[in-house]
Design an enzyme around this catalytic site. Structure first.
Site, PDB file in Angstrom:
ATOM      1  N   GLU A  47       0.832  -1.207   0.000  1.00 55.12           N
ATOM      2  CA  GLU A  47       0.000   0.000   0.000  1.00 55.12           C
ATOM      3  C   GLU A  47       0.868   1.260   0.000  1.00 55.12           C
ATOM      4  OE1 GLU A  47      -3.603   1.746   2.885  1.00 55.12           O
ATOM      5  OE2 GLU A  47      -2.315   0.096   3.538  1.00 55.12           O
ATOM      6  N   LYS A 114      -9.184   2.592  -2.461  1.00 53.67           N
ATOM      7  CA  LYS A 114      -9.472   1.931  -1.190  1.00 53.67           C
ATOM      8  C   LYS A 114     -10.837   2.373  -0.665  1.00 53.67           C
ATOM      9  CE  LYS A 114      -7.248   1.165   3.347  1.00 53.67           C
ATOM     10  NZ  LYS A 114      -6.031   1.480   4.140  1.00 53.67           N
ATOM     11  N   CYS A 150      -5.503  -3.205   1.927  1.00 53.96           N
ATOM     12  CA  CYS A 150      -5.359  -3.335   3.384  1.00 53.96           C
ATOM     13  C   CYS A 150      -6.701  -3.499   4.112  1.00 53.96           C
ATOM     14  CB  CYS A 150      -4.558  -2.160   3.941  1.00 53.96           C
ATOM     15  SG  CYS A 150      -3.787  -2.521   5.556  1.00 53.96           S
TER      16      CYS A 150
END
Length: 567
Positions: A47, A114, A150
């Site tokens: 990330e 994300k 994540c």
């Protein structure tokens, strides 16, 4: 897709540096080439690979975001005969997003944003980013691969669930998941749960290295759709984790629609075997490796060539010296011994032995003359009254401040970094001296309780097969040696009891009545709560230190200094 598809996936768990966009891009280019040589169809990076994680308020700078985008576009040209998933900060139409770019055939083929932005503990992602709202797929050689970042997979449900409903047989996940004690096992268990819920395989690529208070442990993972561990990266080391997957078709659910960002057919030439799962470290070995990683990267990423440690002959400074030696090498560490009239011959001898055993440089600066000079200066000051006890405490702190002054002077003169030696138990209750033993640039044991300090020293001695730290240091009753016959337990509860209370109060947010119900003595609980609350102002002035527990002081645990709530 009717037949099984063979995909070779590479996880590039690399050590990036926040703000070093050019250097991070060069690192990505190097590891794309390695993955291509290994015959991977897809290489996944952590990330926020290009800006580094966490970039904090750098993410608020438009020119920082623009520089990252420029580097990404140049980097895309490196992606030939392979697909690379690279994290970056993306400026959308009206907001910044935590994104991952799909690089292939020399171009940016698409971008995933994300969806779940953590905003707890050490995370402040909602301060910087807006969430994405669209699950997304890429098609590789006919296999559908779901994209996440994540936090997106730490909870059941979308986006991963929507991507698998749309036919994804593999979910990939670039991560920057900070280390804390036992975090790797939690990560593995979480991936197994997601595989069971979705029926898809999962591949998570985690960041590795130190960034200020945070350490990232790598420990990248691939699990099959049945939850079987297929690949595991090493802890605290860069690595290319290569895994061969056989992906069957998942029939899309009725009405499931997820955008496919790109359809790609990379044609690598398989080379070499897949990676064997790396073994995991035991508890003490894992924590010790985290401390070594944190010190190494803080020192070298900030441009220091050497570190200083004030070694007293006590257990805490012994552990800091061991960690620093392993992190930097003995030729980059100087131990400083500063005996006072209250320092015993045994502790000073032990301090010299530790430095000799570790092979570091040793500097000795006796402070008796300085103590006398300060005493004479203060004796002539009128109007500074107070109790005898206060006068005694001031004298004790004076010794610590003389030492702090001297070691910081050495730092100023040489440009070397001072590593402080206080542990979490001491910082919790204020058993430390501002501008004295708290003076320095980096606090190695800031999140390490006293009882764990002993375990780590024993562990390192065991690894060495000899007493790097003499048994006398481990067996001796803890003492700051700021007055004759002083012992820590003259001022504090026994550390075994203190650390139990601190774990409950600081890390678990348990209240007074809960702790007493757990069998902890009421009067000691009250004493410790008062000490912890009163010491908040000191902790605000402490240097940054390595996080290893679920609740570290600093950016993790944030309490008001002015605070009348008790319990």
């Amino acid at each position: 897709m009717t037949d099984a598809v063979q995909l070779r996936v590479a996880l590039a768990q690399v050590n990036t540096t926040v703000g070093n966009i050019e250097g991070n891009a060069a690192l990505v280019a190097e590891w794309i080439a390695r993955a291509r040589e290994a015959g991977a169809h897809l290489v996944v990076f952590p990330e926020q690979t290009l800006p580094g994680y966490p970039a904090e308020d750098l993410w608020l700078k438009r020119h920082f975001i623009d520089d990252g985008r420029e580097a990404l576009e140049a980097l895309a040209r490196e992606a030939s005969e392979i697909v690379a998933l690279v994290g970056f900060a993306e400026l959308g139409e009206s907001a910044v997003h935590n994104s991952a770019a799909i690089l292939a055939a020399g171009e940016i083929q698409g971008v995933y944003r994300k969806a779940l932005l953590p905003n707890y503990g050490v995370f402040d992602e909602r301060r910087y980013f807006e969430p994405g709202t669209s699950p997304a797929l890429i098609e590789l050689n006919g296999a559908l691969v779901g994209l996440t970042i994540c936090e997106d997979i730490w909870f059941k449900g979308p986006p991963a669930s929507e991507e698998t409903r749309a036919g994804a047989s593999l979910i990939v996940n670039p991560s920057a998941s900070p280390y804390q004690r036992g975090k790797g096992a939690l990560r593995e268990a979480m991936l197994v749960e997601r595989a069971a819920e979705t029926g898809a395989a999962f591949a998570l690529c985690n960041l590795v290295g130190g960034q200020d208070e945070l350490v990232f442990d790598g420990h990248s993972l691939v699990v099959s759709a049945s939850g079987q561990l297929l690949a595991r990266g090493p802890q605290f080391d860069q690595a290319l984790v290569v895994c061969d997957l056989e992906l069957g078709a998942i029939e899309p659910a009725e009405g499931a629609r997820v955008h496919t960002l790109a359809r790609l057919d990379p044609s690598p030439k398989p080379s070499g075997p897949a990676s064997e799962p790396a073994p995991t470290l035991g508890d003490e070995a894992e924590i010790y490796a985290a401390l070594v990683t944190g010190v190494r990267d803080y020192v070298f990423k900030n441009g220091f060539e050497r570190a200083l440690v004030a070694v007293s002959g006590g257990i805490d400074s012994a552990l800091v010296a061991m960690v620093a030696t392993d992190a930097l090498g003995p030729d980059r560490l100087t131990c400083v011994v500063m005996p006072s009239p209250h320092s015993s011959l045994q502790t000073q001898a032990d301090a010299r032995t530790i430095a000799a055993n570790l092979g570091t440089e040793l500097i000795e600066i006796p402070i008796e003359d300085a103590m006398e000079a300060y005493g004479e200066l203060l004796a002539g000051v009128e109007g500074a009254g107070g109790s005898d006890a206060a006068a005694g405490l001031a004298a004790e702190n004076l010794q610590a401040r003389i030492r702090g002054n001297l070691i910081m002077a050495l730092s100023n003169r040489s440009g070397w970094l001072v590593l402080t030696t206080g542990n979490k138990s001491e910082h919790s209750v204020g058993y430390a001296t501002l501008y004295g033993d708290m003076a320095g640039g980096f606090s190695v044991l800031k999140d390490v309780p006293k009882t764990l300090v002993y375990r780590l020293v024993r562990h390192r001695n065991d690894v060495a097969g000899r007493e790097l730290v003499p048994a006398a240091v481990i067996d001796r009753a803890p003492s700051a040696e700021l007055r004759p016959d002083q012992r820590d337990e003259d001022s504090l509860p026994p550390y075994e009891v203190l650390d139990r209370i601190l774990e409950a109060y600081v890390e678990e947010d348990r209240g007074r009545e809960q702790m007493i119900a757990d069998g902890l003595p009421a009067e000691v609980v009250d004493e410790v709560i008062a000490l912890v609350d009163r010491a908040e102002y000191k902790r605000r002035q402490a240097p940054p230190g390595i996080k290893i527990t679920p609740r570290a002081f600093g950016r993790d645990r944030r309490m008001p200094i002015t605070n009348r709530y008790r319990g």
